[in-house]
Design an enzyme around this catalytic site. Sequence first.
Site, PDB file in Angstrom:
ATOM      1  N   HIS A   8       0.853  -1.190   0.000  1.00 52.18           N
ATOM      2  CA  HIS A   8       0.000   0.000   0.000  1.00 52.18           C
ATOM      3  C   HIS A   8       0.895   1.248   0.000  1.00 52.18           C
ATOM      4  CE1 HIS A   8      -3.527  -2.536   1.672  1.00 52.18           C
ATOM      5  NE2 HIS A   8      -3.533  -2.472   0.352  1.00 52.18           N
ATOM      6  N   GLY A  55      -3.814  -2.242  -7.456  1.00 45.76           N
ATOM      7  CA  GLY A  55      -4.672  -2.868  -6.441  1.00 45.76           C
ATOM      8  C   GLY A  55      -6.131  -2.464  -6.545  1.00 45.76           C
ATOM      9  N   ASP A  60      -5.102  -7.077  -6.678  1.00 46.75           N
ATOM     10  CA  ASP A  60      -5.137  -8.071  -5.587  1.00 46.75           C
ATOM     11  C   ASP A  60      -5.915  -9.313  -6.053  1.00 46.75           C
ATOM     12  OD1 ASP A  60      -4.535  -6.326  -2.745  1.00 46.75           O
ATOM     13  OD2 ASP A  60      -5.227  -5.217  -4.493  1.00 46.75           O
ATOM     14  N   ASP A  80      -0.970  -1.526   4.757  1.00 50.11           N
ATOM     15  CA  ASP A  80      -0.839  -0.391   5.671  1.00 50.11           C
ATOM     16  C   ASP A  80      -1.921  -0.440   6.745  1.00 50.11           C
ATOM     17  OD1 ASP A  80      -0.543   1.990   6.977  1.00 50.11           O
ATOM     18  OD2 ASP A  80      -0.416   3.216   5.165  1.00 50.11           O
ATOM     19  N   HIS A  87     -10.560  -0.696  -1.773  1.00 47.08           N
ATOM     20  CA  HIS A  87     -10.734  -2.065  -2.252  1.00 47.08           C
ATOM     21  C   HIS A  87     -10.442  -3.058  -1.123  1.00 47.08           C
ATOM     22  CE1 HIS A  87      -6.571  -0.920  -2.570  1.00 47.08           C
ATOM     23  NE2 HIS A  87      -6.186  -2.147  -2.800  1.00 47.08           N
ATOM     24  N   ASP A  90     -11.125  -6.738  -1.594  1.00 41.45           N
ATOM     25  CA  ASP A  90     -10.147  -7.476  -2.411  1.00 41.45           C
ATOM     26  C   ASP A  90      -8.921  -7.853  -1.586  1.00 41.45           C
ATOM     27  OD1 ASP A  90     -11.954  -6.594  -4.277  1.00 41.45           O
ATOM     28  OD2 ASP A  90     -10.470  -5.956  -5.738  1.00 41.45           O
ATOM     29  N   ARG A  96      -7.197 -14.024   2.545  1.00 41.11           N
ATOM     30  CA  ARG A  96      -7.950 -15.257   2.826  1.00 41.11           C
ATOM     31  C   ARG A  96      -7.460 -16.406   1.951  1.00 41.11           C
ATOM     32  NH1 ARG A  96     -11.952 -17.791   0.244  1.00 41.11           N
ATOM     33  NH2 ARG A  96     -12.997 -19.361   1.487  1.00 41.11           N
TER      34      ARG A  96
HETATM   35  O1  LIG Z   1      -3.548  -1.555  -3.393  1.00 38.76           O
HETATM   36  C1  LIG Z   1      -2.684  -2.382  -3.429  1.00 38.76           C
HETATM   37  C2  LIG Z   1      -2.828  -3.661  -2.726  1.00 38.76           C
HETATM   38  O2  LIG Z   1      -4.060  -3.803  -2.064  1.00 38.76           O
HETATM   39  C3  LIG Z   1      -1.440  -2.130  -4.162  1.00 38.76           C
HETATM   40  O3  LIG Z   1      -1.721  -1.634  -5.434  1.00 38.76           O
HETATM   41  P1  LIG Z   1      -0.663  -0.759  -6.192  1.00 38.76           P
HETATM   42  O4  LIG Z   1       0.616  -1.506  -6.196  1.00 38.76           O
HETATM   43  O5  LIG Z   1      -1.195  -0.572  -7.577  1.00 38.76           O
HETATM   44  O6  LIG Z   1      -0.566   0.543  -5.436  1.00 38.76           O
END
Ligand SMILES: O=C(CO)COP(=O)(O)O
Length: 150
Positions: A8, A55, A60, A80, A87, A90, A96
Amino acid sequence: MRIALVAHDGKKQELLEWTQYNFPVLKEHILCGTGTTATLIRNETGLDVEILKSGPKGGDAQIGARIVEDRLDALFFFWDPEAAQPHDPDVKALLRLATQYNIPVAMNRATADILVGSPLFYEDGYERALYNPQMRDPYAVIDQAEQAVI
Ligand SMILES: O=C(CO)COP(=O)(O)O
């Protein structure tokens, strides 16, 4: 090993620094990652990281699909704990599936260090057993074909 790298925004720098430090290890493996993370690592380290969707755009979910299809061996996901994600479903689904399919997951730097410090990380023959109480040997290593008939 087939490895996914995901972070994140608040954790991208930390994962980047970890990949820079572990460049000699990582360059021997097959790497993929969510869009922004993979692009950053590619550009800053030169590692050959396959760039999946970002992501929030389904990256994800793509990694989750690779787990289900037995196309991934390890996940490094520095998520984070101090930031809400649009999301989040996801993210939860990916974690999971990783647990369900007995995928080694590093969610912070200390775990990542210990994972690459393990001799098992370098063993081609290591097989992840999937716990299945319905089988005579509940810890039998099940390949994809066998799973389909259960
Ligand atoms: O959001 C993410 C994982 O949940 C990471 O996505 P990015 O690598 O595109 O920022």
